[in-house]
Motif scaffolding. Structure first.
Motif, PDB file in Angstrom:
ATOM      1  N   PHE A  11     -11.263   3.853  -3.343  1.00  9.94           N
ATOM      2  CA  PHE A  11     -10.397   2.895  -4.029  1.00  9.94           C
ATOM      3  C   PHE A  11     -11.168   2.030  -5.023  1.00  9.94           C
ATOM      4  O   PHE A  11     -10.647   1.629  -6.054  1.00  9.94           O
ATOM      5  N   GLU A  34       3.391   0.099   7.968  1.00 13.80           N
ATOM      6  CA  GLU A  34       2.360  -0.678   7.285  1.00 13.80           C
ATOM      7  C   GLU A  34       3.044  -1.458   6.160  1.00 13.80           C
ATOM      8  O   GLU A  34       3.423  -2.584   6.371  1.00 13.80           O
ATOM      9  N   TRP A  43     -13.225   2.370   0.050  1.00 14.37           N
ATOM     10  CA  TRP A  43     -12.219   2.955   0.934  1.00 14.37           C
ATOM     11  C   TRP A  43     -11.799   4.375   0.531  1.00 14.37           C
ATOM     12  O   TRP A  43     -11.412   4.610  -0.615  1.00 14.37           O
ATOM     13  N   ASP A  96      -5.628  -2.798  -3.015  1.00 18.48           N
ATOM     14  CA  ASP A  96      -4.783  -1.827  -3.705  1.00 18.48           C
ATOM     15  C   ASP A  96      -4.176  -2.458  -4.962  1.00 18.48           C
ATOM     16  O   ASP A  96      -4.148  -1.856  -6.042  1.00 18.48           O
ATOM     17  N   PHE A 155     -13.909  -3.251   3.349  1.00 16.28           N
ATOM     18  CA  PHE A 155     -13.539  -1.852   3.573  1.00 16.28           C
ATOM     19  C   PHE A 155     -14.390  -0.879   2.788  1.00 16.28           C
ATOM     20  O   PHE A 155     -14.034   0.284   2.654  1.00 16.28           O
ATOM     21  N   TRP A 170      -1.617  -5.157   0.558  1.00 17.56           N
ATOM     22  CA  TRP A 170      -3.082  -5.045   0.578  1.00 17.56           C
ATOM     23  C   TRP A 170      -3.641  -5.470  -0.776  1.00 17.56           C
ATOM     24  O   TRP A 170      -3.334  -4.868  -1.814  1.00 17.56           O
ATOM     25  N   HIS A 202       0.983   6.220  -2.194  1.00 22.18           N
ATOM     26  CA  HIS A 202       0.030   5.115  -2.199  1.00 22.18           C
ATOM     27  C   HIS A 202      -0.453   5.005  -3.641  1.00 22.18           C
ATOM     28  O   HIS A 202      -1.093   5.924  -4.137  1.00 22.18           O
ATOM     29  N   ARG A 259       5.186   4.297   6.246  1.00 23.51           N
ATOM     30  CA  ARG A 259       4.744   4.181   7.631  1.00 23.51           C
ATOM     31  C   ARG A 259       4.819   2.725   8.103  1.00 23.51           C
ATOM     32  O   ARG A 259       5.233   1.836   7.340  1.00 23.51           O
ATOM     33  N   MET A 282      -3.304   8.230   9.208  1.00 22.99           N
ATOM     34  CA  MET A 282      -3.402   7.528   7.929  1.00 22.99           C
ATOM     35  C   MET A 282      -3.292   8.522   6.792  1.00 22.99           C
ATOM     36  O   MET A 282      -4.289   9.008   6.276  1.00 22.99           O
ATOM     37  N   ASP A 332       0.822  -1.210   0.000  1.00 20.87           N
ATOM     38  CA  ASP A 332       0.000   0.000   0.000  1.00 20.87           C
ATOM     39  C   ASP A 332       0.852   1.254   0.000  1.00 20.87           C
ATOM     40  O   ASP A 332       0.565   2.218  -0.691  1.00 20.87           O
ATOM     41  N   GLU A 352      -2.351   8.920  -0.832  1.00 21.22           N
ATOM     42  CA  GLU A 352      -3.348   7.959  -0.345  1.00 21.22           C
ATOM     43  C   GLU A 352      -4.751   8.565  -0.350  1.00 21.22           C
ATOM     44  O   GLU A 352      -5.725   7.895  -0.652  1.00 21.22           O
ATOM     45  N   TRP A 401     -11.177  -6.586  -2.179  1.00 24.59           N
ATOM     46  CA  TRP A 401      -9.835  -6.839  -1.667  1.00 24.59           C
ATOM     47  C   TRP A 401      -9.435  -8.274  -2.043  1.00 24.59           C
ATOM     48  O   TRP A 401      -8.652  -8.481  -2.959  1.00 24.59           O
TER      49      TRP A 401
HETATM   50  C1  BGC Z   1      -4.066   0.705   3.725  1.00 18.60           C
HETATM   51  C2  BGC Z   1      -4.860   0.628   2.463  1.00 18.60           C
HETATM   52  C3  BGC Z   1      -5.669  -0.615   2.552  1.00 18.60           C
HETATM   53  C4  BGC Z   1      -6.631  -0.354   3.656  1.00 18.60           C
HETATM   54  C5  BGC Z   1      -7.711  -1.326   3.843  1.00 18.60           C
HETATM   55  C6  BGC Z   1      -5.026   0.908   4.843  1.00 18.60           C
HETATM   56  O1  BGC Z   1      -4.427   1.038   6.059  1.00 18.60           O
HETATM   57  O2  BGC Z   1      -3.092   1.668   3.690  1.00 18.60           O
HETATM   58  O3  BGC Z   1      -4.249   0.978   1.326  1.00 18.60           O
HETATM   59  O4  BGC Z   1      -6.224  -1.102   1.409  1.00 18.60           O
HETATM   60  O5  BGC Z   1      -5.985  -0.092   4.873  1.00 18.60           O
HETATM   61  O6  BGC Z   1      -8.808  -0.635   4.057  1.00 18.60           O
END
Ligand code: BGC
Length: 752
Positions: free
Chosen positions: A583, A351, A471, A358, A468, A355, A648, A349, A643, A345, A627, A412
């Motif tokens: 997204f 993370e 998103w 994405d 999600f 994902w 992204h 950070r 966030m 993603d 993002e 996803w």
């Molecule tokens: C990520 C996204 C991801 C999402 C899911 C986030 O924290 O950065 O890109 O798809 O969570 O909702």
């Protein structure tokens, strides 16, 4: 000569941290004698963690962060290097440093040790001599280990290197290792040692930064990688390097959005002349670097090193609109930054996870910019490794412990089917479909069994995770998940999955299964219409994403498609030509408008400069894709630091529209891999010329066009083994011979 040895053992050091505690990187070495040179020598090596290997002081290979990231409980990549040129008669030495990497360093926002406690090494040097004798040097308890200058190493936190502790000469033969201890032999492990040569992470560019005030440097580009330094400073000088994507208004580094990722490297000088250093086991997502601790009379040079998985560039897009060219640049750099072992993603950070949503929204664009075929072969295998016994697929791949979700949710985990299909379309690669057919089938069965009620997916009563939503849509809902109902998104993607599976089964010569999927698809479409679409073609929630999905996936009855498209356009107009998709809807909205006859509206969205829009970040100095549509605004400053990534790629999913429609370079599903290219440029908005080139599996394909005063000039390039069909834009006559063979063709059309 060393004797023939048995299979290699996993070896490690006794030093072991814990979930919070970092420990120094272990060094390993093994000397051996050769009284003649082998005719062939291969080092086969892997690690749980990361390895950096040297033979007789030469680095083996050019991979970074090897062996890569997989689910180490299931599969570990095993790499092989031809090292014959590194060996010599007499004493030789192999030396390896291990880093924590994804295996036992931090992954995401979790503590250390997701997969195991400490790094382990498995290696074998295989040599063959002219008389056909074979000799091997394999890891076992005869290897020696110690720790050295790398006091801490972590992908997210950074690396600490104390040059005063360097083990000078440790990879040259004859080094005194008497103070080193024997390596610990571990048990055999029940994992697949995967010898497929997936793309490795490599340094693909170097950047010389511009010095700013206050010890800061500007690389001019947000990217993933690290720095190499050359420093001349007194012994004991401790230099700290902090990294950030952007600056605060006062010029200081903005690091709050990194969350718990420390993203800090430290180098302690040994003194006595110029020292060169590059960390081995970390990377950062950054544009700015700040150095602290540099004495006034010291000298420091910094070079940025771009790291990315080896996915060679294949596509080029440009047009008459400079901001769109910058958008294309930002998309490409978002891809370079995040295609690093997994499609992540974001790279900065705590993370940096694969994902699935994405990846799924971006894969088509990705396959224009770079050759991502082998990259996705690896990642789709990762999906399979993570697939649960039930058939469910979690939302992040590779899936680090303790993540255990059965179902990643609509849009996803559907990457399970969408990604292999896209690789097939773009590269004509049926292998990925046949390899993973069973996994895709099991996934779809899981969705049908566990995630739907009737044929409605993600029904509020369903037991499993509902995903999600759309998103980060700025659709007025005020929720991260947007206003589009999750069951609508779920059912739309369920229909799409079934439709793709019918096509996949047909490609693989399984007509009965294709028929069954077609029936399933028809049932889902009916269920969708009953539940979400009025007789007039309207959708209750009325979001741009709801209409976009319904139209794109052909879920609206034919007789009311036009009404649905009008409703979408009305929403766009009400928002003064701004996008309100997250997204999920973003990758398709321009396609839907184009297909429905609203090319003018598609261009208004694409060329929109106020937020939410693609060009708003561009206007505000972005060098990668943000993002969030409103990651930073002049009125509000930075979005929620919890966030807010500036790198992204997801919203960069508009890229494929620019190639396919703006420039007009499209594939034909019936002749995948660009064996038949459809050239259908669609001039519009303020664009007066455009050009796209793509290195396809058949060779270089390209189109460039220019429009002025009612004349359209087009040049088409068609590779060997391909053919092309030209479809003129609205208002231009069909040329008398629209079909073309390999070569370059120039057309000149006058508007009607
Ligand atoms: C990520 C996204 C991801 C999402 C899911 C986030 O924290 O950065 O890109 O798809 O969570 O909702």
């Amino acid at each position: 000569m060393p004797s023939h040895s048995s299979s290699p053992k996993w070896i490690s050091s006794t030093i072991c941290g814990d979930e919070k505690q970092f420990v120094p990187a272990p060094f390993f070495r093994r000397e051996f004698w050769l009284d003649r040179l082998p005719s062939q020598a291969a080092l086969r090596i892997t690690a749980l963690g990361l390895y950096h290997a040297k033979i007789n002081d030469h680095v083996v290979g050019d991979r970074a962060l090897a062996p890569g990231w997989t689910d180490y409980r299931v599969r570990v990549p095993l790499q092989s290097y031809d090292v014959s040129s590194l060996l010599k008669p007499g004493k030789n030495v192999i030396g390896v440093i291990l880093g924590d990497g994804w295996y036992c360093g931090r992954v995401g926002w979790f503590d250390r040790q997701r997969y195991g406690e400490k790094p382990e090494l498995l290696a074998r040097l295989e040599m063959e001599f002219p008389d056909a004798t074979r000799v091997q040097i394999a890891t076992d308890g005869s290897w020696k280990t110690t720790s050295g200058p790398i006091l801490e190493n972590d992908l997210l936190m950074g690396e600490i290197h104390d040059a005063r502790k360097e083990l000078t000469g440790w990879t040259t033969p004859g080094y005194d290792d008497s103070a080193w201890t024997p390596a610990q032999e571990g048990p055999d492990r029940d994992v697949i040692l995967d010898t497929i040569d997936y793309p490795g992470v490599r340094r693909t560019a170097e950047i010389i930064p511009t010095p700013l005030d206050g010890g800061r440097y500007d690389m001019g580009q947000n990217f993933s990688g690290r720095i190499r330094i050359q420093v001349t400073a007194p012994r004991d000088t401790a230099l700290t390097f902090r990294f950030a994507e952007t600056l605060d208004p006062d010029g200081s580094l903005y690091t709050e959005n990194l969350r718990s990722a420390r993203a800090t490297d430290t180098y302690i000088c040994k003194g006595g002349g110029e020292e060169t250093w590059e960390p081995l086991f970390t990377f950062h997502g950054f544009r700015y670097v700040e150095v602290d601790g540099l004495p006034a009379d010291a000298r420091l040079n910094i070079t940025g090193l771009v790291l990315q998985s080896d996915t060679p560039p294949t596509g080029e897009f440009s047009c008459s609109h400079p901001l769109l060219n910058q958008l294309q640049h930002n998309i490409t750099w978002g891809q370079r930054s995040n295609f690093l072992e997994a499609p992540t993603d974001c790279p900065q950070r705590d993370e940096r996870l694969g994902w699935t949503g994405d990846a799924q929204v971006f894969i088509r664009t990705a396959a224009f910019n770079m050759n991502v075929r082998r990259f996705f072969h690896k990642w789709v295998q990762d999906i399979r490794d993570a697939q649960r016994a039930s058939g469910g697929v979690p939302e992040i791949i590779p899936c680090p412990r303790p993540w255990d979700n059965e179902d990643g949710g609509p849009a996803w985990s559907d990457a399970t089917i969408i990604c292999p299909w896209t690789v097939y379309l773009c590269y004509g690669d049926t292998q990925i479909l046949s390899d993973h057919y069973d996994s895709m089938r099991r996934y779809l069965e899981f969705i049908g069994r566990e995630a739907t009620i009737g044929l409605i997916r993600a029904h509020p009563d369903s037991k499993v995770y509902r995903g999600f939503g759309d998103w980060l849509a700025l659709d007025g809902s005020g929720k991260l998940e947007g206003a589009t109902p999750k069951d609508l998104i779920g059912t739309a993607f369920y229909a799409y999955d079934a439709c793709l599976m019918a096509k996949i089964a047909a490609v693989l010569g399984k007509p009965d299964e294709a028929r069954a999927y077609t029936e399933l698809h028809a049932g889902i479409v009916k269920a969708f219409q009953r539940r979400f679409v009025t007789q007039d073609g309207l959708i209750d929630s009325g979001t741009q994403t709801a209409y976009t999905l319904a139209l794109h996936f052909d879920l609206i009855p034919e007789n009311v498609r036009a009404a649905a498209a009008r409703a979408l356009v009305q929403d766009i107009r009400q928002r003064d030509y701004h996008i309100a998709t997250g997204f999920v809807g973003t990758p398709y909205i321009l396609d839907v408008l184009t297909r429905a006859g609203y090319l003018d509206i598609a261009y208004r969205l694409l060329e929109q400069e106020t937020f939410p829009s693609w060009l708003f970040p561009v206007k505000n100095g972005a060098t990668t894709i943000w993002e969030r549509w409103d990651g930073w605004t002049p009125e509000r400053g930075f979005q929620d630091k919890g966030m807010n990534s500036f790198n992204h790629y997801a919203y960069g999913a508009v890229g494929d529209w620019m190639y396919r429609h703006l420039a007009g370079l499209e594939l034909d599903e019936d002749a995948p891999g660009y064996r038949h290219i459809i050239f259908q440029p669609k001039p519009g908005g303020s664009i007066t010329w455009a050009s796209a080139r793509l290195e396809t599996a058949q060779g270089m394909a390209g189109i460039s066009w220019k429009i002025s005063g009612g004349t359209l000039e087009v040049e088409l390039t068609i590779p060997e083994n391909a053919r092309g069909t030209f479809v003129p834009p609205a208002g231009f006559p069909q040329p008398s011979f629209p079909a073309f063979g390999p070569g370059t063709h120039v057309l000149r059309l006058q508007s009607e």
